[in-house]
Write an enzyme that holds these catalytic residues in place. Structure first.
Site, mmCIF file in Angstrom:
data_model
loop_
_atom_site.group_PDB
_atom_site.id
_atom_site.type_symbol
_atom_site.label_atom_id
_atom_site.label_comp_id
_atom_site.label_asym_id
_atom_site.label_seq_id
_atom_site.Cartn_x
_atom_site.Cartn_y
_atom_site.Cartn_z
ATOM 1 N N HIS A 114 -66.148 -4.356 23.013
ATOM 2 C CA HIS A 114 -65.086 -3.879 23.829
ATOM 3 C C HIS A 114 -63.751 -3.822 23.184
ATOM 4 C CE1 HIS A 114 -64.075 -3.837 28.303
ATOM 5 N NE2 HIS A 114 -62.951 -3.447 27.689
ATOM 6 N N HIS A 153 -60.139 -1.345 22.668
ATOM 7 C CA HIS A 153 -59.482 -0.212 23.055
ATOM 8 C C HIS A 153 -58.773 0.483 21.939
ATOM 9 C CE1 HIS A 153 -60.097 -0.037 27.495
ATOM 10 N NE2 HIS A 153 -60.596 -1.207 27.128
ATOM 11 N N ASP A 207 -56.326 2.474 22.017
ATOM 12 C CA ASP A 207 -54.875 2.516 22.172
ATOM 13 C C ASP A 207 -54.413 1.285 22.362
ATOM 14 O OD1 ASP A 207 -56.580 2.598 24.422
ATOM 15 O OD2 ASP A 207 -54.990 3.838 25.884
ATOM 16 N N GLY A 226 -59.311 1.568 33.528
ATOM 17 C CA GLY A 226 -57.957 1.775 34.539
ATOM 18 C C GLY A 226 -58.071 1.068 35.576
ATOM 19 N N HIS A 258 -66.214 -0.656 33.280
ATOM 20 C CA HIS A 258 -65.339 -1.667 33.293
ATOM 21 C C HIS A 258 -65.478 -2.236 34.986
ATOM 22 C CE1 HIS A 258 -63.203 -0.788 30.026
ATOM 23 N NE2 HIS A 258 -62.121 -1.745 29.994
ATOM 24 N N GLU A 269 -63.844 -7.128 36.924
ATOM 25 C CA GLU A 269 -62.351 -7.707 36.276
ATOM 26 C C GLU A 269 -61.307 -7.981 37.259
ATOM 27 O OE1 GLU A 269 -60.447 -4.659 33.752
ATOM 28 O OE2 GLU A 269 -59.368 -6.265 32.531
ATOM 29 N N ASP A 293 -60.940 -6.646 23.592
ATOM 30 C CA ASP A 293 -60.250 -5.937 24.768
ATOM 31 C C ASP A 293 -59.018 -5.063 24.035
ATOM 32 O OD1 ASP A 293 -60.409 -4.450 27.127
ATOM 33 O OD2 ASP A 293 -59.292 -5.914 28.185
#
Ligand SMILES: O=c1[nH]cnc2c1ncn2[C@H]1C[C@H](O)[C@@H](CO)O1
Ligand SMILES: [Zn+2]
Length: 385
Positions: A39, A41, A43, A201, A228, A231, A320
């Site tokens: 996991h 990202h 970006d 998101g 996701h 969380e 993350d």
């Protein structure tokens, strides 16, 4: 409901120096130990210097500063907000400079090289193609640029003596309405490096079932899915992800602890959902530092990963967003070693958990476990005796 029984995992006990518990792992050993990351990202992991250079090259004028060091600090501080929604606002600047094929390929290549230099031997890196079309790229051009960047980064890492394999996950934004298109892209690129699908998101108000048609389609195509869930929102989100959307893994899933009761004698009672997640060995992609920043956990020592590891859920450790969390795989493990006394055996357990849960074919997972992870942990253990 069932009360926890059976052997307690070594990572169970919080570190208590007075009780003579195990020493914190040396940073160098943690970095050299092979790690698997599920996991991360794309970006959320840019080098600050790269953001500054890409902003200049592409005419992005909204950066809070053009000093790379200051920019790195800005991301961590701005993301350290106690709220997922505010945490996510910082991505405007990374996504803002990732709108050309060259920029996307550079970011992907550097991502592979940075992970490899940190001792990551297998990574699944995700990004949302729909966020990279502001300057007119087609979704397919976005995906192809990123895939090319990963291949280039793998080659550069291997040349530097750090082998890594990077799989790509395509993310759909849960707040938008393009999940079916993104799911179709997963199928189109499944034999060219894309290994699965994700939604990400803001979580509250955007349940996974909003994208049910995408999940149904992907299950029909025998594709892998992570979501996701659990969380910034609790058990209902996890329940939908598992029961209706058919996810193979849970992104974070940290709120599964809301379905676990600690009894006065210290034993744990699992509710039906927690029991199901554990029984089915549904992997939890846990990201401790990110959770502390968004308020999903109060501290490392109180992070549910300690309890969930003790209860033998299929726990994995992840970054993350390395930029927003100022972190790396090594830093996450060091924090867990500090908080819970984790040693090399715990790192090895978590790494094998992650590889068992990876979305590449079984024989390839097995080869990584048997030919890379086990021998290298054995060598490190012999060295540190
Ligand atoms: O931890 C997260 N939770 C939900 N969404 C996230 C998280 N980290 C990143 N994202 C979002 C922001 C990115 O722009 C997007 C695709 O990587 O995914
Ligand atoms: Zn995430």
């Amino acid at each position: 409901m069932s009360v926890e029984t059976g052997p307690v995992h070594p990572a169970s006990a919080p570190r208590d120096p007075a009780a003579g518990s195990r020493a914190v792992l040396p940073a160098d050993v943690v970095r050299r130990a092979p790690k698997a990351l599920l996991h991360d990202h794309l970006d959320g992991g840019l080098r600050p210097q790269t953001i500054v250079e890409l902003a200049a090259e592409t005419g992005y004028g909204k950066l809070p500063t053009t000093d790379a060091e200051e920019l790195g600090r800005w991301f961590v501080e701005a993301a350290d907000s106690g709220s997922l929604v505010r945490y996510l606002e910082t991505f405007a600047h990374t996504v803002g400079v990732m709108q050309t094929p060259e920029a996307l390929a550079r970011v992907a290549s550097e991502c592979a090289q940075d992970l490899a230099a940190d001792g990551v031997v297998y990574a699944e890196v995700r990004f949302a193609p729909e966020l990279h079309v502001e300057r007119g790229l087609a979704l397919t051009e976005v995906v192809e640029a990123v895939l090319a960047g990963f291949r280039e980064g793998e080659a550069a890492a291997a040349a530097a003596g750090n082998s890594i394999r990077v799989g790509t996950l395509l993310t759909a934004m849960r707040t938008a309405a393009r999940s079916r298109e993104i799911a179709e892209l997963v199928v189109v690129y499944r034999d060219r490096g894309v290994v699965g699908f994700d939604i990400a998101g803001a979580e509250a108000g955007f349940p996974p079932s909003r994208h049910q048609d995408a999940f149904d389609y992907l299950r029909g195509e025998s594709c892998h899915i992570t979501i996701h869930a659990g969380e910034a929102f609790g058990l209902p989100s996890i329940h939908e992800a598992v029961a209706f959307c058919g996810c193979d893994r849970l992104g974070h899933g940290v709120r599964i602890v809301d379905d676990i009761t600690i009894e006065p004698d210290g034993s744990a009672t699992l509710g039906r959902l927690a029991r199901y997640v554990r029984d089915q060995r549904i992997p939890l992609e846990m990201c401790p530092t990110s959770n502390i920043q968004t308020g999903a956990a109060p501290s490392y020592a109180e992070h549910p990963i300690g309890l969930l590891t003790r209860l033998r859920f299929r726990v994995t450790v992840n970054t993350d967003n390395r930029l927003m969390s100022g972190t790396s795989m090594s830093r996450e493990f060091l924090a867990l070693s500090e908080a819970f006394g984790w040693g090399l055996d715990d790192m090895r357990w978590v790494t094998i958990n992650a590889l068992k849960s990876a979305f590449i074919p079984f024989d390839e997972r097995l080869a990584l476990i048997e030919q890379v992870v086990k021998p290298r942990y054995a060598a490190l253990a012999a060295e540190t005796l």
